[in-house]
Every structure is written in structure tokens, then in C-alpha cells.
Design a protein around this motif. Structure first.
Motif, PDB file in Angstrom:
ATOM      1  N   TRP A 135      11.212  -5.355  -3.097  1.00 35.47           N
ATOM      2  CA  TRP A 135      11.593  -5.320  -1.680  1.00 35.47           C
ATOM      3  C   TRP A 135      13.003  -4.800  -1.513  1.00 35.47           C
ATOM      4  O   TRP A 135      13.816  -4.802  -2.438  1.00 35.47           O
ATOM      5  CB  TRP A 135      11.406  -6.667  -0.997  1.00 35.47           C
ATOM      6  N   HIS A 157       5.474  -5.849  -7.148  1.00 37.02           N
ATOM      7  CA  HIS A 157       6.087  -5.598  -5.844  1.00 37.02           C
ATOM      8  C   HIS A 157       7.598  -5.488  -5.992  1.00 37.02           C
ATOM      9  O   HIS A 157       8.177  -5.869  -7.001  1.00 37.02           O
ATOM     10  CB  HIS A 157       5.711  -6.701  -4.861  1.00 37.02           C
ATOM     11  N   TYR A 213       8.850  -4.985   2.212  1.00 35.83           N
ATOM     12  CA  TYR A 213       8.143  -5.309   0.973  1.00 35.83           C
ATOM     13  C   TYR A 213       7.195  -4.182   0.592  1.00 35.83           C
ATOM     14  O   TYR A 213       6.517  -3.613   1.448  1.00 35.83           O
ATOM     15  CB  TYR A 213       7.322  -6.583   1.158  1.00 35.83           C
ATOM     16  N   ILE A 225       2.386 -10.144  -0.422  1.00 38.27           N
ATOM     17  CA  ILE A 225       3.060  -9.240  -1.349  1.00 38.27           C
ATOM     18  C   ILE A 225       4.012 -10.014  -2.263  1.00 38.27           C
ATOM     19  O   ILE A 225       4.113  -9.743  -3.450  1.00 38.27           O
ATOM     20  CB  ILE A 225       3.818  -8.137  -0.566  1.00 38.27           C
ATOM     21  N   GLN A 249       4.111  -3.317  -2.219  1.00 35.00           N
ATOM     22  CA  GLN A 249       3.238  -3.708  -3.326  1.00 35.00           C
ATOM     23  C   GLN A 249       2.547  -2.444  -3.796  1.00 35.00           C
ATOM     24  O   GLN A 249       2.185  -1.586  -2.979  1.00 35.00           O
ATOM     25  CB  GLN A 249       2.207  -4.725  -2.849  1.00 35.00           C
TER      26      GLN A 249
END
Ligand code: HEM
Lengths: 330, 513
Positions: free
Chosen positions: B142, B140, B471, B134, B473
């Protein structure tokens, strides 16, 4: 009071007056980006569409059939579809720059429609079918979507040309970051800086193509795409319904008459648009031009075959609804 | 707030691809590879454009069949033969248009086979990604969260489910907690369905061309005919290639009426024919039904349409109270008329009827006749050089001519029946349905989100067990604007739900820049 309510032209006039007010409010909205103006513009446009819907309803009551059988009526219904679709899009995406061009377009369209013959006439045998009230509104709805796609393409192209002139586009680091149109929560500035977009026109949304390369998405480009994505299935369904109707009434799905053929050209043109989009190798600008070309095809389908007598085979003139040319075969 | 979101980066994924040496391939495999060129969307774009251009030419140029050939010749003069040889006056049956259609068919056919599998896999396969994957993806973000790990996972899952994502956790064997969330999977199948529908439509129409026919017959009320005694019979393809069959049926028209609008007597409101169809083999009645425009009669793959109407030439009269049927049997100054001898042939007395029909004679708004009497060499009555004595009678009217009472009851009107055999109808309708469903499915986007979790920090502050990085994506195949809107909302919810224990706001803002 009932007399006033049953008077078609009072409804039309109300619709036009609200449309004019809405145009001014949308201009104000583009200039100020004030949420109050935005809500007022939206509300007035809603009143305007109610006026036009009222007019068609009153007319249908008087004619004793769904009043969608001549050019005047079909333009009114198309205008209604454009308004409804735009009201939804505006609610959803809140784009400041597209409201006034849409209102201006609608105003010209409705004003032109009112100059057309508006007398109510009996329906031909071939038109007395429930197919008529399904097939025609669906086609007109697809035309409305293509019209919005066209307007948003033009806005995109005009804006591009304008930006290039200012030399802004070439600047490294991209366009300046601006606050969102809508009031936002405390996380908003963080969101914008991170995702470098705020659902607003000149911000770029980073997205990835299958090969992982980031590309930018423009909001107007996206609106065009979504409008075509709605218009395309509608036109396909509309043409298919027309084929079913023709088959039921005359025993032929398709007979390559200019009106039918031209609607197929329109469908193919937007098919080209969709496939160019899937392909992912074409710039937003090229796509906008393809959408403009599709719109021209649509205009030829809608007016051209009748007005220009294309192919030496014109059916009826303004006053008898073009898509219903099939009645000539009865 | 303990939320950190790094700037999206474009991943160097392309560099990770390794080149493999190709092993020798079998012939079918090579054929398959070669067919892959049909999969090219570029080819589809070119073909669609060419088709559109071809149809457009058919609209712009006068087409034989729609326009008189003599008119086209007059318009194009010397160029006529050149344009004609290029098929410009017959676009839809010209060789180049046909070739284009065939090419289109194969492009669609082989193309569809080629994307069937990838599209199906994209819609059905669940894939899980770890943080290392990711992190290098361009799409993406996080979050750094503090708190009970199980609780965090449950909340993320719940938030995605609330947005109607189908959420699938990686199997235990994967060894780590991963989520795959997707919605609108059917949107991915949409193009396959739509293209399959077009293929089905093309196949069905070819089948119909080789087995179907059209036929016409004009039938007077009270009369009938047995198949295949048609006035015209047109198989959909050239007779020598035609593979269809004609049913062994008899059709009887019991009654036929044309109704006109009262407000507009020249516009027919409806034509209604009372039909009976019987099978000659079994002598069984197959149907008895009234048909009219827009209301045909369908028996299996045969359909009977009310197409037109035409006077048969018979006129129903009453002479001195006696019914008399006369027929149009001669011409007078190029007009079809009826001349019928009356009484004793020695009298040489004849009734002459000039019929006038709505929609056949210009300016006539109601069916009527003009009746004269004729004896020997001339008309009866009237001064020389003037119109002889006559009567104008509308339907149902009566008058007296030279002491003779004449009533015009009505003309006999025959129905123009159109018959069609279309064995492909069901398949065509099905194809239409598939196309409609497929193109509508295409509108919806397939949205996918991958989630992975990773421990953050290494215990300096004594609570390493509580600090995690999650994370995300994300990917959509279209509708990026609404997807971004949705993501924005999702992020807001994540921030609100996952970061109640604020720890490091300054840290997170710094990380962004
Ligand atoms: C020459 C034949 C054609 C080829 C090779 C072709 C190829 C393709 C391909 C590869 C895609 C992308 C599929 C995907 O996203 O998985 C696609 C999408 C599509 N095609 Fe075609 N196509 C052809 C003809 C047509 C025609 C005649 C239509 C008209 C109904 C059509 C309608 C669509 C639609 C609606 C989409 C979806 C577009 C979108 O997702 O926005 N295609 N086509």
C-alpha cells in the motif's frame, strides 16, 4: 573479400572464436557482476550467433536448398536457436550465474558438430518439400528451449547442493540481501527490503498458492519453467507439422516408428513437468529433476534412435538427418 | 515521499473458511462429485508418466511389423513367449496400452468438463476487493498519498492502462472506489482449449478408424482400374466393425515416369504419374492431375499418393527397326528373364533378355539389359565353356547381335499408388489447430491487480480529506519473474506519480522494517 565471405568455414571459425571470448567474459561477469563485462559478454555472444547464421546462409546458397538436412547442420541450427533464446533471456532477466554454463555447453556442442561429416549431398525426393523447412527448425527450436531449461535446472540443483553444503539454506531469516545486478533507481533498496527479492538468484519471491500460503520462487526454477513453457508448444506444433507432412506425403499422420514415438515420449515428459507445476505440490528440486529427465528423453530422440540403433530400427547414420527418417518409406 | 509499504504477510484466510453441513444430494450431483476425481492433476501426472513409459517400451523393444518375428525370437529365446504375452513386442496395440489410452481419454474428458467453468470464470469474472480483504492477502502493498482524491484515482487507473491492463471500476452501487485490472485473460482459457483439442483429436481418430481405409494398386501406364479392385484393401479396423464405404470410381494412369538425379543415378529425384479419376455413376471426370511424392491428389476425403514404382516385366525393344515388346516370362538360374520366339516357329530361334534394374539389382546404377539369342537347345555363338555372344544395352542404346539390330528403348515401369479414405481429415486438422492455439495460449500468464482506497488519518493535522491509503493486491498464475519485474516498474511509477507532495519519508522507512 567475396571469397572470404562465401567461405563457410571462415564464418564458423569466427563464430567459435567469439563464443570462446564470450565464455571468458561470462565467467568474468559471474565473478565480478560488472555491468560493462555483462554488456560485452552479451555483445560477443551476439557476434558469435551472427557467425553461425552466416555459415548456414553461405552453406544454403551453395547447396541451393535450406541447409538443414544432416546432423552437422541440425546441430548448428540448434546452437543458433539456443544462442538467440539465451540472448533474449539474458536481456530480460540478467542472471549472472547462467551465462558461462550456456556458453560452455554451446562450445562443446559446436566443436562436436564440426567433427561430423559436412559434405553437401542432393536431397531425396521425399525431402523436397516446404514442410521440411518449417517442421525441422521448429522442432530444433523446441530442443533449444529444453536445453536451456536443462542448463538452468542443473544450475539450480548444483547451487542447491552447494548451498546445503554451506549450511546456509537452513538459517532462519533467509539469505542475505544483496544489491541488484542492474543499476537501480533510488527506490531500489526500499523495494528490495519490502519485497525481499531483487530479481537476483538467491532472493526469494513471495507468492501465494491458491490456499493463500506463501511459497518462495527461485529464479532458476522460474527460468526452467518459462523455457519449458515455450518449448512445449513448439514441440507440440513441430510434431503436428511432422504428422501433416507425413500425411501429405505418405498418407499417414503417425506410424509409431521409433523416432516419432521417442518425440512423443519427450512431449509427454515435459507434459508431466507442466502438470506437476500446475499441481503446486512438488518442490522446485523435484521439478528440476523432471526437467533433467525430459532432457534425457530429448537426447535419446535426437541422437539415440540413430546412434544406438534402438528398437533394431535405425535409420541412416550420422550424416543423414535423423528426423527425416521418413524418407525411408518413399 | 509519502509512501509506505508494509511487509507482505501471509493471511490467515484458511481459518476464515467455515464448514457447512452438506444437504442431501441428488444422484446426478453425486455422480458429478464422483467424476471430480478425474479432475485431479495428480491422476493426469500418473497417466502421462505411464503413457510415456509405455511408448518408451515400444521404442526400446523390437516391435513386430518393424522387425522380423524370427529375429525377435532369436534375440529373446525362451523369454519370447512371456514378453509376447505381455504385449511387449506389440506395445501400441496391446491391451494394457489401449486401456491406458481409454483411461487417459476419460480423465481428459471428465477433467475438462470440471475445469471448464472455473477457468472460464477466472478469465471473465470481475471481482473487486476492499482494503479489509487486501490487507490480509499475502500479495499486497500500500501507498500513503496526499493530494486530490479524484486525481490520485485517475493516475492509478492511467498507470495500469499504460501497462495494457483492462481496468474496471466497481459499479456505483458498491459504494466505494475499487479497481479490478487484468490482462492475459485468454491465457487462463489456454489449458481448456489445449485439452479440448486433444479430446477432439482422439474422437476424430476413433471416427476415422471406423470409416476410413487404405488400399494399394500397382498400375502400368496406359492402364486403369475400377474401385474396389485393389491389390490390397485395409479398413482401419477389423472388417466386421468397419462402417465406411468405398466410392464407385475408375482410375486411369495415363503416363508414369521416374526421374533420377544426374549426379547420382541411383537416387530417384521424382516419380510422376498422370492420373485421371472418373465417377462410374455420372461418367464425369472428377480430376486429371499429375501426382508425385509430396504432391498427392485429393478428391474430397479420398487421397491418391505416389508411393512407389516397380517394373511391370514388360520391356520395350526394337528389332531391325520394328518395335517389339517382350515380357519377363521365365527364369534362368533363378533370375527372371524374358524368352521370346522370333520369326518362324520352325526356326526355334528365341530372343533371351536379362533385365537389370536400378534399386532392384544390387550394384546396378543404370537400367540395362543383356540380350542373347537361343536356338534349339543352346545359345547362339561363343566358344564352349565361355559366355555366349551377347549385347549389353542401356536405355536407348542399339547394337548388332548375329546380324540382328537390337535397340533397348526402356522397361515399362508401373506406379505404386496408395489410396486412402479419411473422412476424419478435416476434424483432425481442426483438432491440430486447436491444440496449437491452446498450447501457445497456455504460455501467457493471467495477471490481476485489485486496487482499493481508504481515508487515512482522522483530521488531527487538519487535512484529513487529502490523506489516503491505496491498497494493491496482485496475482499471476505463472511467469512470476516477469510479473515481479512489472510490479517493480509499476511501483516505481506509482512512487513517481503519486507522491509529489513529500510529507513523511521517515515515517515510511520506519514502517518497512
Ligand atoms: C490425463 C489427462 C489430463 C488431465 C486430467 C489434465 C489436467 C490439467 C489441469 C487440471 C491443468 C491446469 C489447468 C489450469 O491451469 O486451469 C492442466 C494444464 C495443462 N495441461 Fe493438462 N491434463 C491432461 C492431459 C494433458 C495433455 C495430454 C497435454 C498435452 C498437450 C496437456 C497439456 C497441458 C498444458 C499445456 C497445460 C498448461 C500448463 C501451464 O499452464 O503451465 N494436458 N492440465
Amino acid at each position: 573479400m567475396t571469397e572470404l565471405l562465401l567461405n563457410e568455414s571462415s564464418w564458423v571459425h569466427a563464430g567459435i572464436v567469439f563464443l570462446i571470448i564470450s565464455l571468458f567474459l561470462y565467467v568474468g561477469r559471474t565473478l565480478t557482476r560488472n555491468p560493462v563485462v555483462r554488456e560485452m559478454a552479451w555483445g560477443t555472444l551476439l557476434l558469435s550467433v551472427l557467425g553461425l547464421v552466416g555459415a548456414i546462409a553461405v552453406r544454403s546458397i551453395q547447396a541451393e536448398y535450406f541447409a538443414l538436412s544432416n546432423m552437422y547442420e541440425s546441430m548448428m541450427v540448434t546452437a543458433i536457436w539456443i544462442m538467440i533464446a539465451f540472448l533474449v533471456i539474458d536481456r530480460w532477466f540478467r542472471l549472472p550465474g547462467i551465462g558461462w554454463p550456456v556458453c560452455l555447453f554451446l562450445l562443446v556442442m559446436v566443436a562436436y558438430a564440426t567433427t561430423l561429416p559436412t559434405d553437401i549431398r542432393p536431397l531425396q525426393a521425399a525431402l523436397q518439400s516446404y514442410w521440411r523447412s518449417i517442421h525441422v527448425p521448429i522442432i530444433l527450436c523446441s530442443y533449444a528451449m529444453f536445453t536451456l531449461a536443462f542448463i538452468s535446472s542443473v544450475v539450480y540443483l548444483a547451487k542447491g547442493a552447494f548451498d546445503r553444503r554451506l549450511g546456509r539454506l537452513a538459517e532462519a531469516g533467509g539469505p542475505p540481501l544483496r544489491g541488484p545486478d542492474s543499476g537501480d533507481t533510488l527506490t531500489s533498496s526500499l523495494m528490495h527490503r519490502v519485497y525481499s527479492h531483487n530479481l537476483e538468484e538467491d532472493l526469494k519471491i513471495r507468492e501465494s498458492r491458491p490456499d493463500g500460503e506463501a511459497v518462495s520462487v527461485n529464479v532458476y526454477d522460474e527460468i526452467t519453467y518459462r523455457c519449458v513453457a515455450v518449448g512445449f508448444p513448439l514441440l507440440a506444433i513441430g510434431i503436428i507439422l511432422g504428422g501433416l507432412w507425413a500425411n501429405e506425403a505418405w498418407g499417414n499422420y503417425w506410424s509409431w516408428d521409433p523416432k516419432e514415438s521417442m518425440s512423443l515420449v519427450t512431449l509427454l515428459a515435459y507434459g508431466v513437468y507442466l502438470h506437476m507445476r500446475v499441481n503446486g505440490e512438488h518442490s522446485a528440486q523435484t521439478l528440476a529433476w523432471v526437467s533433467v529427465a525430459g532432457f534425457v528423453m530429448m537426447l535419446i530422440t535426437y541422437f539415440g534412435v540413430n546412434l544406438m540403433g534402438l528398437g533394431l530400427h535405425s535409420y541412416g547414420k550420422i550424416g543423414s538427418y535423423p528426423a527425416l527418417h521418413l524418407l525411408d518409406r518413399a | 515521499m509519502s509512501v509506505s509499504v508494509p511487509e507482505a504477510r501471509s493471511g490467515p484466510l484458511s481459518q476464515l473458511k467455515t464448514r457447512q453441513d452438506k444437504p442431501a444430494r441428488s444422484l446426478p450431483e453425486r455422480l458429478w462429485d464422483w467424476l471430480a476425481c478425474f479432475r485431479s492433476v495428480q491422476l493426469a501426472i500418473v497417466l502421462l508418466s505411464l503413457l510415456a513409459a509405455g511408448v518408451l517400451i515400444g521404442v526400446l523393444m523390437p516391435q513386430e511389423g518393424l522387425v522380423e518375428v524370427s529375429q525377435i525370437k532369436a534375440q529373446y529365446g525362451e523369454n519370447y513367449r512371456i514378453f509376447k504375452s505381455m504385449g511387449l513386442f506389440n506395445v501400441y496395440s496391446s491391451y494394457w496400452f489401449l486401456a491406458l489410452e481409454v483411461l487417459f481419454f476419460f480423465s481428459l474428458l471428465f477433467g475438462s468438463f470440471q475445469w471448464l467453468r472455473p477457468a472460464f470464470l477466472a478469465a471473465t469474472r470481475k471481482v473487486w476487493c476492499g482494503p479489509e480483504h487486501i490487507r490480509v492477502s499475502p500479495n499486497h502493498f500500500w501507498l500513503r498519498v496526499t493530494g486530490d482524491e479524484a486525481e490520485v484515482k485517475a493516475r492509478v487507473s492511467r498507470l495500469l492502462k499504460k501497462r495494457r491492463y483492462g481496468v474496471h471500476a466497481a459499479p456505483e452501487s458498491a459504494g466505494a472506489w475499487r479497481l479490478y485490472a487484468a490482462k492475459g485473460n485468454f491465457g487462463r482459457i489456454g489449458p481448456v482449449v489445449a485439452h479440448f483439442g486433444i479430446l477432439a483429436l482422439l474422437v476424430a481418430s476413433v471416427f476415422g478408424a471406423f470409416t476410413g481405409f487404405k488400399a494399394q494398386k500397382i498400375v502400368a501406364p496406359g492402364e486403369g482400374f475400377a474401385f474396389p479392385q485393389f491389390d490390397s484393401f485395409m479398413p482401419n479396423v477389423d472388417r466386421q466393425f468397419w462402417q465406411g464405404s468405398i466410392p464407385d470410381w475408375t482410375v486411369t494412369v495415363h503416363d508414369f515416369q521416374v526421374k533420377f538425379y544426374e549426379s547420382d543415378p541411383t537416387t530417384p529425384q521424382q516419380f510422376i504419374a498422370d492420373l485421371e479419376v472418373t465417377d462410374n455413376q455420372t461418367k464425369k471426370q472428377l480430376a486429371r492431375q499429375e501426382i508425385s511424392v509430396n504432391h498427392p491428389l485429393a478428391i474430397g476425403d479420398m487421397t491418391f499418393y505416389q508411393a512407389s514404382f516397380a517394373p511391370t516385366g514388360k520391356l520395350f525393344l526394337e528389332i531391325d527397326g520394328e518395335p517389339k515388346t517382350v515380357e519377363i516370362n521365365t527364369r534362368f538360374q533363378d533370375r527372371p528373364i524374358s524368352l521370346t520366339e522370333l520369326g518362324d516357329p520352325a526356326d526355334q530361334l528365341a530372343l533371351v533378355v536379362f533385365p537389370f534394374f536400378v534399386q532392384q539389382d544390387p550394384g546396378v546404377i543404370r537400367n540395362h539389359v543383356r540380350v542373347f539369342l537361343h536356338r534349339g537347345e543352346g545359345f547362339v555363338g561363343g566358344a564352349p565353356g565361355q559366355m555366349p555372344d551377347n549385347l549389353q544395352l542401356f536405355e536407348g542404346q542399339e547394337g548388332v547381335l548375329n546380324g540382328m539390330r537390337v535397340r533397348y528403348i526402356k522397361p515399362e515401369i508401373a506406379t505404386g499408388l496408395q489410396m486412402k479414405k479419411a473422412p476424419e481429415t478435416a476434424a483432425i486438422y481442426l483438432a491440430f489447430l486447436i491444440i496449437c492455439v491452446g498450447t501457445v495460449m497456455c504460455f501467457f500468464s493471467q495477471r490481476r491487480i485489485w486496487v482499493a482506497i481508504e481515508k487515512d488519518g482522522n483530521g488531527e493535522d487538519g487535512n484529513s480529506g487529502d490523506r489516503h491509503k491505496i491498497y494493491f493486491q496482485y496475482k499471476t498464475n505463472k511467469a512470476r519473474l516477469s510479473f515481479n519485474k512489472e510490479l517493480d516498474a509499476l511501483k516505481r511509477e506509482l512512487v513517481a506519480e503519486l507522491a509529489p507532495t513529500t510529507a513523511n519519508t521517515s515515517d515510511s522507512t520506519e514502517k518497512i522494517s
